[in-house]
Each structure stands twice: as C-alpha cells, then as structure tokens.
Design an enzyme around this catalytic site. Structure first.
Site, mmCIF file in Angstrom:
data_model
loop_
_atom_site.group_PDB
_atom_site.id
_atom_site.type_symbol
_atom_site.label_atom_id
_atom_site.label_comp_id
_atom_site.label_asym_id
_atom_site.label_seq_id
_atom_site.Cartn_x
_atom_site.Cartn_y
_atom_site.Cartn_z
ATOM 1 N N HIS A 91 0.817 -1.222 0.000
ATOM 2 C CA HIS A 91 0.000 0.000 0.000
ATOM 3 C C HIS A 91 0.856 1.279 0.000
ATOM 4 O O HIS A 91 0.777 2.130 0.852
ATOM 5 C CB HIS A 91 -1.129 0.009 1.038
ATOM 6 C CG HIS A 91 -0.760 -0.201 2.487
ATOM 7 N ND1 HIS A 91 0.201 0.514 3.139
ATOM 8 C CD2 HIS A 91 -1.294 -1.012 3.423
ATOM 9 C CE1 HIS A 91 0.245 0.137 4.403
ATOM 10 N NE2 HIS A 91 -0.649 -0.791 4.605
ATOM 11 N N HIS B 164 -5.514 -8.891 14.464
ATOM 12 C CA HIS B 164 -5.663 -7.686 13.643
ATOM 13 C C HIS B 164 -6.438 -8.071 12.381
ATOM 14 O O HIS B 164 -6.185 -9.135 11.808
ATOM 15 C CB HIS B 164 -4.251 -7.194 13.304
ATOM 16 C CG HIS B 164 -4.127 -5.933 12.530
ATOM 17 N ND1 HIS B 164 -5.097 -4.968 12.460
ATOM 18 C CD2 HIS B 164 -3.082 -5.468 11.774
ATOM 19 C CE1 HIS B 164 -4.660 -3.973 11.693
ATOM 20 N NE2 HIS B 164 -3.450 -4.253 11.267
ATOM 21 N N GLU C 251 -6.535 -6.407 9.412
ATOM 22 C CA GLU C 251 -6.052 -5.919 8.119
ATOM 23 C C GLU C 251 -5.785 -7.115 7.194
ATOM 24 O O GLU C 251 -5.303 -8.165 7.632
ATOM 25 C CB GLU C 251 -4.785 -5.067 8.303
ATOM 26 C CG GLU C 251 -4.434 -4.321 7.029
ATOM 27 C CD GLU C 251 -3.469 -3.155 7.225
ATOM 28 O OE1 GLU C 251 -2.949 -2.957 8.348
ATOM 29 O OE2 GLU C 251 -3.244 -2.431 6.233
ATOM 30 N N ASP D 68 -3.607 -8.135 5.158
ATOM 31 C CA ASP D 68 -2.327 -8.849 5.052
ATOM 32 C C ASP D 68 -2.209 -9.941 6.115
ATOM 33 O O ASP D 68 -1.390 -10.852 5.979
ATOM 34 C CB ASP D 68 -1.124 -7.898 5.103
ATOM 35 C CG ASP D 68 -1.151 -6.923 6.253
ATOM 36 O OD1 ASP D 68 -2.247 -6.559 6.703
ATOM 37 O OD2 ASP D 68 -0.063 -6.509 6.702
ATOM 38 N N HIS E 67 -1.903 -1.631 14.949
ATOM 39 C CA HIS E 67 -1.845 -0.517 14.018
ATOM 40 C C HIS E 67 -3.217 0.064 13.675
ATOM 41 O O HIS E 67 -3.329 1.199 13.210
ATOM 42 C CB HIS E 67 -1.101 -1.045 12.783
ATOM 43 C CG HIS E 67 -1.308 -0.425 11.485
ATOM 44 N ND1 HIS E 67 -1.612 -1.110 10.344
ATOM 45 C CD2 HIS E 67 -1.231 0.882 11.135
ATOM 46 C CE1 HIS E 67 -1.713 -0.287 9.333
ATOM 47 N NE2 HIS E 67 -1.476 0.922 9.772
ATOM 48 N N ASP F 127 1.651 -6.012 14.373
ATOM 49 C CA ASP F 127 2.510 -5.138 13.564
ATOM 50 C C ASP F 127 3.679 -4.535 14.367
ATOM 51 O O ASP F 127 4.705 -4.175 13.780
ATOM 52 C CB ASP F 127 1.679 -3.997 12.965
ATOM 53 C CG ASP F 127 0.872 -4.437 11.749
ATOM 54 O OD1 ASP F 127 1.310 -5.342 11.030
ATOM 55 O OD2 ASP F 127 -0.210 -3.866 11.522
ATOM 56 N N TYR G 15 9.927 0.696 9.092
ATOM 57 C CA TYR G 15 8.562 0.231 9.367
ATOM 58 C C TYR G 15 7.891 1.139 10.396
ATOM 59 O O TYR G 15 6.744 1.563 10.236
ATOM 60 C CB TYR G 15 8.617 -1.208 9.889
ATOM 61 C CG TYR G 15 7.276 -1.877 9.969
ATOM 62 C CD1 TYR G 15 6.792 -2.637 8.908
ATOM 63 C CD2 TYR G 15 6.475 -1.760 11.101
ATOM 64 C CE1 TYR G 15 5.557 -3.248 8.975
ATOM 65 C CE2 TYR G 15 5.244 -2.361 11.181
ATOM 66 C CZ TYR G 15 4.789 -3.114 10.114
ATOM 67 O OH TYR G 15 3.562 -3.713 10.186
ATOM 68 N N HIS H 22 5.294 -9.332 10.767
ATOM 69 C CA HIS H 22 6.120 -9.174 9.564
ATOM 70 C C HIS H 22 7.591 -9.317 9.958
ATOM 71 O O HIS H 22 8.015 -8.803 11.006
ATOM 72 C CB HIS H 22 5.969 -7.781 8.946
ATOM 73 C CG HIS H 22 4.609 -7.458 8.409
ATOM 74 N ND1 HIS H 22 4.090 -8.037 7.274
ATOM 75 C CD2 HIS H 22 3.670 -6.598 8.855
ATOM 76 C CE1 HIS H 22 2.878 -7.542 7.040
ATOM 77 N NE2 HIS H 22 2.595 -6.673 7.988
#
Ligand code: FEO
Length: 403
Positions: free
Chosen positions: A28, A82, A84, A86, A149, A168, A196, A227
């Site tokens: 993104h 989370h 999101e 991903d 996040h 995250d 990051y 990640h």
C-alpha cells in the site's frame, strides 16, 4: 514445493507457518525494497491454535504448512490479532477448512472482518485486555493495543513460552531464509524496523508508548511480530529502539529536502547544507524526485531539524514536494523544526503553499521562509549558509533538550 522446509520451530510446540513474500515491492505504497513476510504461528497444545493468517493469495501455502505440523488434527482456535487483509485475508478459506474453529479477536476486529468477509455464520469469541484462553499446558493472555496498528489490534502472550505475539509492532518488511534476528544481518534488519516504524507506526507513537508500558508487565523472551524476523537474541535492543522512537528521541541532524526547476532551489539547498556542515553537525540532502516517500519518512524520523524547499510551479510547489508534504502531514512527525525555502518568479508561490501544507503536520515552522526571486544572488546564498548555521545550532539544542 518442499512444504516442510517452510515451517520453522520457535519452540518444540510453536511453529512459524507463514509466507515469505520475496518479490513484493509495493505494500500500500510503502516501498518494500527487501520484500516481506506474513507471519502466522501455530501453537500445538491440547488445543491447536493458529495466531493470525496470511495475505489471501498465499492461503494454500499456509494450509500446507498447517497440515505439515498438524497432520490429521484440526485447528480448535484461530486468534486474529488484527483484521487488516495482510494478516486476516485468508480467514474465509481457513473457516471453510476448519469450520469447527473458534475465532478469537476483539469486538472491533470482528466488525472489521464483517466488512471484508461474510462472517454471519462464524463462531466468534470476543476478548478484551486481561482475558485468558486455556489451551492445555498453556494459558494465552490478550492485551488490546488500539491503533497499533488499527483500532482492532491486540497482542497475544504465552507466559509458559515467554513469547509475545506482537502483531505489527516490532515488525519489519524484511524477508530472508533466516527467521530469527540472530540468523540475519542485524544492521539491515534494524534499518527495516526503523523504516517500518517511521512509515506505519509513527503517527501512533502515543498509543505505542502506552502499550509498551503495559507490555512491560510481561516476561518476554521472544517477540513474534506479524512481519519480518522474530526477535530472540535482541529483544532488549528492539524494545529500547521503540522507546526512543515513541519518546521522539532525535539526533543532532539536519535533513534538507528539496525540489528544483532551474537550479535556483537546488543551489539554495546546497548553501543551507554547507552551513550545517561547517558547524560540524550531521546533515543529509535529498532531492525528493530521486528518492521514494518510504525512504524520506525514515530519514525524517531521527532528524531533529528539517529544511524543506521547492521551486514555484503554477503558483504552488513542485508536484514531488506536494506528495512528500502530504505524506509527512499524515505521519505527523511531531516536534521537528522546519525551515522553509523557495524560489519563485513573481507573486506568491511555493513558500506560501508549503507553509499552508505544513501547518497541520505537528512540525514547528521556523520564522519566515527563505525566499528568492528567479535566481539567488551571492548575498542570498550567503544568507542560506547563515541559516544553515542556525539550523545546526537548533539541532544541537534539540538533543540537549531531550537529555
Ligand atoms: Fe501488517 Fe496493519 O497490518
């Protein structure tokens, strides 16, 4: 594909079953120059628990990895730290494969998932900070971490293993064959952790500070983010860096960002940085058209003072500088001091446009812009050098102020 080779043991009963995304370069709009990973973890106790999933296109890899560990056994719980995509993008397929599994997440996460997936029939267990889940020899504990996040985010902690599944936080867009911090080049991975934080988390520094204080209650031997690599040898170091970042710790360092049209703004930038360097302060100059937003935000993070300059184009700033300031405004790099400089031909132009754009960025604009018409003459360039001296002094003072 050798499935078993992509499963990595954290402990005897906890495995990384995620996906290495070697080739992703755009996340993104974040420039992921070293790729990324979507980390999913499988805890094998009396109950079988998956912590997070992977980005949707890679669900078959995740399922193969789960199968390599579980064999005929099935998942009992899927924890979603989370929503999101991903990390939760594969959840619809996971629910199809493991319809008996209970989905453990915050209420906000459930609501977000309901926007991305058809969740009407799903079996949720909603948790909040302090709630626990017994899965056999282990008790998993949850800590809500809103805005780290997204509003739905949470950490999961296993006291028995001293592992914090940190979502995250503490992550990096970094892929490697090694999965742990002691298997990779630490300098590279710390740089990616900084990048990051600067690009994903800088806006939420206050919330992260509160979470760090809460997480300090945990005895942490290993941090497993969503990640990048897993921290096991350098847990203290990444925690210390995060404390510096949330406390807005800066270096005595001046960052000069500019874009130019017919060299006028460029030579102003070069005079400014000459002044900074003559004072013996660390400095960096970036022509914004030669660098990406991701790298620029990272350079901003630990600079105490910025000089931002643009030529005038169509009564405003150069488009590349417009993109930089829009991006920085979104990240709110609080506490930085900014000197604006510009060249213009007539009337109002880049200086006024940049002043307007920076007004809501949480950065502090220093005095009046340095502004020249057409081409700077020797006197004006000398003024830029003297402004560089002042910026150097301010950068040193910023470090003294935080001592
Ligand atoms: Fe890596 Fe906020 O997701």
């Amino acid at each position: 594909m050798n499935v078993k080779s992509s499963v990595v043991a954290l402990t005897e009963n906890i495995h990384w079953v995620g996906y290495r995304d070697w080739t992703v370069r755009d996340f993104h709009s974040y420039h992921t120059s070293r790729g990324s990973t979507y980390n999913s973890y499988l805890i094998s106790d009396q109950k079988k628990v998956l912590v997070d999933t992977v980005k949707a296109p890679y669900v078959s890899h995740l399922l193969s990895n789960i199968n390599a560990v579980l064999g005929e056994e099935k998942l009992d719980y899927i924890i979603l730290n989370h929503g999101e995509p991903d990390h939760a993008g594969s959840i619809s397929e996971l629910v199809r494969q493991f319809p008996q599994a209970v989905l453990v997440c915050t209420d906000r996460c459930r609501k977000i998932l309901g926007r991305y997936h058809d969740t009407g029939e799903w079996n949720f267990s909603i948790v909040k900070s302090g709630d626990r889940l017994e899965i056999g020899e282990r008790v998993l504990e949850f800590l809500e971490t809103p805005m780290v996040h997204w509003p739905d985010s949470m950490f999961t902690y296993s006291a028995r293993d001293r592992i914090l599944f940190s979502m995250d936080a503490f992550g990096q867009h970094f892929v490697s064959s090694g999965r742990f911090d002691d298997e990779v080049d630490l300098t590279e991975v710390m740089q990616e952790a900084k990048k990051y934080y600067a690009n994903i988390l800088m806006l939420y520094g206050k919330q992260i500070k509160r979470v760090l204080n809460q997480a300090a209650e945990y005895d942490i031997g290993l941090i497993a983010p969503s990640h990048g690599i897993i921290w096991r040898r350098h847990v203290d170091r990444i925690l210390e860096r995060y404390r510096d970042w949330v406390d807005l710790k800066v270096k005595a360092r001046v960052l000069v960002l500019y874009d130019s049209m017919w060299e006028s703004t460029r030579i102003m930038a070069q005079s400014l940085i000459r002044g900074v360097m003559e004072k013996g302060v660390e400095a960096k100059l970036i022509w914004v058209r030669s660098s990406g937003l991701t790298e620029i935000a990272t350079e901003v993070l630990d600079s105490s003072v910025l000089a931002i300059g643009s030529a005038t184009l169509n009564k405003g700033m150069m488009p590349a500088m417009g993109a930089v300031l829009t991006y920085l405004k979104g990240l709110e790099p609080a506490g930085k001091k900014v000197q604006i400089f510009s060249s213009t031909g007539w009337g109002k132009g880049a200086a006024e446009a940049m002043t307007e754009q920076l007004r809501d960025s949480k950065m502090e604009i220093i005095g009046e812009p340095l502004k020249v018409f057409w081409r700077p003459d020797d006197k004006e360039l000398e003024k830029c050098v003297r402004a560089g001296y002042q910026l150097a002094d301010m950068a040193r003072q910023a470090v003294r102020d935080q001592a």
